[in-house]
Design a protein around this motif. Structure first.
Motif, short mmCIF file in Angstrom:
data_model
loop_
_atom_site.label_atom_id
_atom_site.label_comp_id
_atom_site.label_asym_id
_atom_site.label_seq_id
_atom_site.Cartn_x
_atom_site.Cartn_y
_atom_site.Cartn_z
N TYR A 108 0.88 -1.18 0.13
CA TYR A 108 -0.03 -0.05 -0.03
C TYR A 108 0.98 1.16 -0.09
N ASN A 109 1.85 1.34 1.09
CA ASN A 109 2.57 2.48 0.92
C ASN A 109 3.61 2.63 -0.24
N LEU A 110 3.96 1.54 -0.87
CA LEU A 110 4.67 1.70 -2.33
C LEU A 110 3.89 2.41 -3.37
N LEU A 111 2.43 2.05 -3.25
CA LEU A 111 1.37 2.43 -4.43
C LEU A 111 1.01 3.70 -4.24
N ARG A 112 0.73 4.19 -2.79
CA ARG A 112 0.05 5.20 -2.33
C ARG A 112 0.58 6.85 -3.11
N PRO A 113 1.81 6.69 -3.15
CA PRO A 113 2.11 8.20 -3.88
C PRO A 113 2.05 8.05 -5.33
N HIS A 114 1.70 7.07 -5.88
CA HIS A 114 1.29 7.15 -7.52
C HIS A 114 -0.08 7.23 -7.88
N ILE A 115 -1.00 7.23 -6.66
CA ILE A 115 -2.28 7.20 -7.12
C ILE A 115 -2.88 8.57 -6.65
N ASP A 116 -3.66 9.08 -7.53
CA ASP A 116 -4.47 10.43 -7.43
C ASP A 116 -4.88 10.73 -5.84
N PRO A 117 -4.20 11.36 -5.04
CA PRO A 117 -4.68 11.56 -3.60
C PRO A 117 -6.23 11.54 -3.29
N THR A 118 -7.07 12.05 -4.38
CA THR A 118 -8.38 12.26 -4.21
C THR A 118 -9.12 11.08 -4.24
N HIS A 119 -8.31 9.73 -4.78
CA HIS A 119 -8.84 8.49 -4.94
C HIS A 119 -8.66 7.69 -3.75
N GLU A 120 -9.47 6.81 -3.40
CA GLU A 120 -9.22 5.87 -2.32
C GLU A 120 -8.44 4.56 -2.75
N LEU A 121 -7.60 4.20 -1.87
CA LEU A 121 -6.79 2.95 -2.27
C LEU A 121 -6.76 1.74 -1.58
N GLN A 122 -7.07 0.52 -1.74
CA GLN A 122 -7.29 -0.36 -0.87
C GLN A 122 -6.32 -1.54 -1.52
N VAL A 123 -5.65 -2.49 -0.77
CA VAL A 123 -4.87 -3.68 -1.37
C VAL A 123 -5.18 -4.76 -0.59
N ARG A 124 -5.59 -5.81 -1.27
CA ARG A 124 -6.00 -7.15 -0.59
C ARG A 124 -4.99 -8.23 -1.03
N LEU A 125 -4.13 -8.78 -0.32
CA LEU A 125 -3.25 -9.78 -0.52
C LEU A 125 -3.37 -11.21 -0.23
N TYR A 126 -3.59 -12.00 -1.07
CA TYR A 126 -3.86 -13.45 -0.89
C TYR A 126 -2.24 -14.08 -0.73
N GLU A 127 -2.21 -14.74 0.48
CA GLU A 127 -0.95 -15.62 0.74
C GLU A 127 -1.28 -16.85 0.33
N THR A 128 -2.45 -17.58 0.75
CA THR A 128 -2.97 -18.85 0.20
C THR A 128 -4.26 -18.57 -0.31
N GLU A 129 -4.81 -19.55 -0.96
CA GLU A 129 -6.12 -19.56 -1.47
C GLU A 129 -7.25 -18.99 -0.46
N ARG A 130 -6.83 -19.51 0.79
CA ARG A 130 -7.76 -19.31 2.00
C ARG A 130 -7.41 -18.36 3.07
N ASN A 131 -6.17 -17.62 2.96
CA ASN A 131 -5.57 -16.68 3.84
C ASN A 131 -5.38 -15.20 2.99
N PHE A 132 -5.82 -14.31 3.42
CA PHE A 132 -5.83 -12.98 2.84
C PHE A 132 -5.89 -11.97 3.73
N VAL A 133 -5.19 -10.90 3.75
CA VAL A 133 -5.23 -9.50 4.47
C VAL A 133 -5.55 -8.42 3.44
N GLU A 134 -6.01 -7.37 3.95
CA GLU A 134 -6.28 -6.21 3.32
C GLU A 134 -6.28 -4.99 4.25
N PHE A 135 -5.71 -3.96 3.45
CA PHE A 135 -5.34 -2.60 4.09
C PHE A 135 -5.65 -1.60 3.03
N PRO A 136 -6.12 -0.54 3.32
CA PRO A 136 -6.66 -0.27 4.98
C PRO A 136 -7.90 -1.11 5.05
N ALA A 137 -8.00 -1.66 6.36
CA ALA A 137 -9.16 -2.64 6.74
C ALA A 137 -10.68 -2.02 6.69
#
Length: 137
Positions: A108-137
């Motif tokens: 997220y922190n690597l991408l955020r500076p390159h996305i229009d600041p008026t746009h929301e950004l969210q990243v979902r990362l799947y480590e396995t098919e059943r386990n994933f995380v999301e930021f911001p939550a």
């Protein structure tokens, strides 16, 4: 508020890592992280979804040009992490345990500076098919 639209881009990368706290001995690391703490590392085929939310530009109809978004993701994330040992080969995880939670925040922190600041950004990362995380939550 106008017509806010969410656009998504899916990407993937492969990387090895070891979950390990250097302040703990091997027994405590194994008790907390299990096989993920073994000293010879293990790998994942990470899948991620990048979500950008905003109003479409009246001139283009785009929230963000998907080719531009793909190029940003490749430059900032894929080229940096794909086929790497996150612990050994990346500056981001030299002193940060590469848990899925930490990886998604770094992405997220690597991408955020390159996305229009008026746009929301969210990243979902799947480590396995059943386990994933999301930021911001």
């Amino acid at each position: 508020m106008g017509n806010r639209v969410a656009v998504y881009r899916k990407e993937h990368f492969n990387a090895a890592h070891r979950l390990h706290n250097p302040d703990w001995d091997d027994a405590q690391n194994f008790a907390v992280f299990g096989k993920c703490s073994l000293p010879n590392y293990h790998g994942h085929n990470y899948n991620m979804e990048v979500k950008v939310v905003g109003e479409p530009d009246p001139s283009t109809g785009y929230v963000i040009d998907m080719k531009v978004l793909s190029d940003i993701i490749h430059r900032e994330v894929i080229d940096r992490f794909d086929h790497r040992n996150l612990n050994l080969d990346t500056a981001e995880f030299k002193h940060l345990n590469p848990t899925a939670e930490n990886i998604v925040v770094v992405i997220y922190n690597l991408l955020r500076p390159h996305i229009d600041p008026t746009h929301e950004l969210q990243v979902r990362l799947y480590e396995t098919e059943r386990n994933f995380v999301e930021f911001p939550a």
